[in-house]
Design a protein around this motif. Sequence first.
Motif, PDB file in Angstrom:
ATOM      1  N   ASN A   1       7.682 -26.906   0.620  1.00  0.00           N
ATOM      2  CA  ASN A   1       7.520 -25.505   0.277  1.00  0.00           C
ATOM      3  C   ASN A   1       6.287 -24.984   1.002  1.00  0.00           C
ATOM      4  O   ASN A   1       5.173 -25.433   0.732  1.00  0.00           O
ATOM      5  N   ARG A   2       6.467 -24.041   1.930  1.00  0.00           N
ATOM      6  CA  ARG A   2       5.316 -23.559   2.697  1.00  0.00           C
ATOM      7  C   ARG A   2       4.461 -22.591   1.884  1.00  0.00           C
ATOM      8  O   ARG A   2       3.248 -22.743   1.783  1.00  0.00           O
ATOM      9  N   PHE A   3       5.087 -21.567   1.300  1.00  0.00           N
ATOM     10  CA  PHE A   3       4.317 -20.621   0.489  1.00  0.00           C
ATOM     11  C   PHE A   3       5.257 -19.750  -0.326  1.00  0.00           C
ATOM     12  O   PHE A   3       6.443 -19.605  -0.017  1.00  0.00           O
ATOM     13  N   ALA A   4       4.705 -19.173  -1.385  1.00  0.00           N
ATOM     14  CA  ALA A   4       5.340 -18.109  -2.157  1.00  0.00           C
ATOM     15  C   ALA A   4       4.308 -17.005  -2.277  1.00  0.00           C
ATOM     16  O   ALA A   4       3.191 -17.245  -2.742  1.00  0.00           O
ATOM     17  N   THR A   5       4.651 -15.790  -1.827  1.00  0.00           N
ATOM     18  CA  THR A   5       3.667 -14.710  -1.780  1.00  0.00           C
ATOM     19  C   THR A   5       4.256 -13.430  -2.357  1.00  0.00           C
ATOM     20  O   THR A   5       5.431 -13.113  -2.130  1.00  0.00           O
ATOM     21  N   VAL A   6       3.438 -12.714  -3.113  1.00  0.00           N
ATOM     22  CA  VAL A   6       3.869 -11.468  -3.737  1.00  0.00           C
ATOM     23  C   VAL A   6       3.978 -10.372  -2.681  1.00  0.00           C
ATOM     24  O   VAL A   6       3.064 -10.183  -1.875  1.00  0.00           O
ATOM     25  N   GLN A   7       5.103  -9.647  -2.705  1.00  0.00           N
ATOM     26  CA  GLN A   7       5.297  -8.528  -1.784  1.00  0.00           C
ATOM     27  C   GLN A   7       5.172  -7.181  -2.482  1.00  0.00           C
ATOM     28  O   GLN A   7       4.757  -6.204  -1.877  1.00  0.00           O
ATOM     29  N   SER A   8       5.563  -7.132  -3.754  1.00  0.00           N
ATOM     30  CA  SER A   8       5.492  -5.897  -4.529  1.00  0.00           C
ATOM     31  C   SER A   8       5.558  -6.262  -6.008  1.00  0.00           C
ATOM     32  O   SER A   8       5.554  -7.438  -6.366  1.00  0.00           O
ATOM     33  N   ASN A   9       5.639  -5.241  -6.861  1.00  0.00           N
ATOM     34  CA  ASN A   9       5.729  -5.503  -8.299  1.00  0.00           C
ATOM     35  C   ASN A   9       6.993  -6.269  -8.666  1.00  0.00           C
ATOM     36  O   ASN A   9       7.036  -6.938  -9.707  1.00  0.00           O
ATOM     37  N   ASN A  10       8.023  -6.168  -7.834  1.00  0.00           N
ATOM     38  CA  ASN A  10       9.315  -6.794  -8.149  1.00  0.00           C
ATOM     39  C   ASN A  10       9.850  -7.624  -6.996  1.00  0.00           C
ATOM     40  O   ASN A  10      11.073  -7.750  -6.837  1.00  0.00           O
ATOM     41  N   VAL A  62      11.791 -10.318 -10.471  1.00  0.00           N
ATOM     42  CA  VAL A  62      10.502 -10.739 -11.022  1.00  0.00           C
ATOM     43  C   VAL A  62       9.688  -9.522 -11.449  1.00  0.00           C
ATOM     44  O   VAL A  62       9.972  -8.394 -11.044  1.00  0.00           O
ATOM     45  N   ASN A  63       8.665  -9.776 -12.238  1.00  0.00           N
ATOM     46  CA  ASN A  63       7.681  -8.762 -12.609  1.00  0.00           C
ATOM     47  C   ASN A  63       6.306  -9.352 -12.336  1.00  0.00           C
ATOM     48  O   ASN A  63       5.727 -10.034 -13.191  1.00  0.00           O
ATOM     49  N   THR A  64       5.791  -9.120 -11.139  1.00  0.00           N
ATOM     50  CA  THR A  64       4.556  -9.775 -10.708  1.00  0.00           C
ATOM     51  C   THR A  64       3.307  -9.207 -11.374  1.00  0.00           C
ATOM     52  O   THR A  64       2.227  -9.777 -11.226  1.00  0.00           O
ATOM     53  N   GLN A  65       3.437  -8.083 -12.100  1.00  0.00           N
ATOM     54  CA  GLN A  65       2.296  -7.558 -12.837  1.00  0.00           C
ATOM     55  C   GLN A  65       2.111  -8.254 -14.177  1.00  0.00           C
ATOM     56  O   GLN A  65       1.047  -8.163 -14.787  1.00  0.00           O
ATOM     57  N   ALA A  66       3.148  -8.953 -14.626  1.00  0.00           N
ATOM     58  CA  ALA A  66       3.096  -9.564 -15.950  1.00  0.00           C
ATOM     59  C   ALA A  66       3.112 -11.081 -15.926  1.00  0.00           C
ATOM     60  O   ALA A  66       2.737 -11.718 -16.921  1.00  0.00           O
TER      61      ALA A  66
END
Length: 225
Positions: A1-10, A62-66
Amino acid sequence: NRFATVQSNNSILITGYGDPAPSVAYYYLERAAGSSGVFSVITTIPKAAVMANAITYTDKTVNTQAESYSYKWEAINTCNQAIMTSNTDTTILLKASVALNLGITLTWNNYGSWLGGVSHYEVYRAVDGVWDPSPVGIVPVTTGGTYTDDVSSVCAKSKGIFSYYVVAIEGNGNPYSFKDSSKSNVVTLYEYPKVYAPNAFTPNGDKLNDIFIPIICFINPGAYS
């Protein structure tokens, strides 16, 4: 697994590195809430979709704010058996609160887990919607996921709207020579308006404190009279 990165709130982008060996039929991508949740398969990617050993998927449920999320890949053979399971990557959930003395406190969970480990974290800030291209802070891993930003330098010229995100930087030592990064969610908060009233002035014409006027902080100068 290279990376998991947030792109937006969802939206979270997950990228893996896979060897499309003849025994591989397809890949599972599994997700769990937080760093200790129960994993379940969210998508199946056929071996034919792997180009130059790269496997990518954008998770839009997803909900990356929560919540932070953990991901891992599994290589599945033609008998529907797992040949190999990747390392698990957990995204960064950033939180912020107004602190005392013109400060803003940021806290986040550690990113995990790169084969090269985490080198450090970079903190980025926007003032009134304008992002600084350079980080306002570099946080070593040993400090933990916390940083207090002193915003006194922009007090008089800011409306008090601050946004932040944190970027984890992979350390050296990845056996596949990768050195990736992962971005957190973006948080926005508002500093309280402040007015400092002097208790004296010196109207002697020397251009130093000649006018009795309050000093404003985190108040729109164009709308203040």
